[in-house]
Design an enzyme around this catalytic site. Sequence first.
Site: not given
Ligand code: NAD
Length: 252
Positions: A160, A164
């Site tokens: 990850y 990132k």
């Molecule tokens: P989440 O799992 O709810 O959202 C991720 C989304 O990506 C989901 O809707 C999933 O269906 C979609 N996805 C996964 N694989 C896919 C693919 N192959 N094609 C199209 N869509 C796909 O998680 P989140 O927390 O909403 O994360 C959203 C973004 O923010 C991610 O990139 C995550 O790494 C990043 N992020 C989240 C956090 C946190 O604390 N939640 C922190 C840092 C970064």
Amino acid sequence: MSASGLPLSGRPALVTGAGRGIGRALALRLARAGARVAVNYSHSQEGAEETAAEIRAAGGEALVICADVTDPAAVEAMFGEVAATWGGLGILVNNAGVVEDQYLAFMKEEQWRRVLEVSLDGAWRCSKQAAKLMVRSKWGRIVNISSVAALTGDIMRTNYAAAKAGLLGLTRATARELARYGITVNAVAPGMIETALTTDMPTPRREALTGRIPLGRFGKPEEVAEVVAWLCGEGAGYVTGQTLCVDGGLHT
Ligand code: NAD
């Protein structure tokens, strides 16, 4: 600002993985700013339809598109559909991401590849298609959703953090290459945000993490969306190639 008074009025936008979590908040916020939003999903149509329904209920325009960002043909078709429907694309937010946590010594090749394929390859692939459309209109905004893990590293997350961090290099290179066409490219690095990715966390780990956040709490998806909406507006027109942390001060 457009005639309608909304900052992104009429701008076609695409948010990957917009069926839930941060992606849904991004789609709703961009729509509230007047953008027409293509809500991408790969597996859960229901979630994407809910996001679109919420946008439409508030008077906005939404298009639900199924495409796995790891599938080049599906991604190409998705951008083709947006262009055919709205005549172009102004905003792309590369939000889709997955986690496959494991200690380095036990991580399988598939776990490494899967995370890289979705977060990094997917963002590159979507950026490539977006660039073709944005260059034509000489205006564009690309925002890559990275993570504070790209800057600090994280235990059990070699895959990850690498994906990132790769996004930050992609951001800077794309920013340099597309600047001449009026396209800005930035990254947003969220810290600990309340979504499905973090709600299942055991309480002791949550408390330990909260203790390390200067603002003393996890963030909300809407707080990430706010920063992304700003980056997509005219007011951020002289900001490109940057990484903005939305992390309560976790990485300072
Ligand atoms: P989440 O799992 O709810 O959202 C991720 C989304 O990506 C989901 O809707 C999933 O269906 C979609 N996805 C996964 N694989 C896919 C693919 N192959 N094609 C199209 N869509 C796909 O998680 P989140 O927390 O909403 O994360 C959203 C973004 O923010 C991610 O990139 C995550 O790494 C990043 N992020 C989240 C956090 C946190 O604390 N939640 C922190 C840092 C970064």
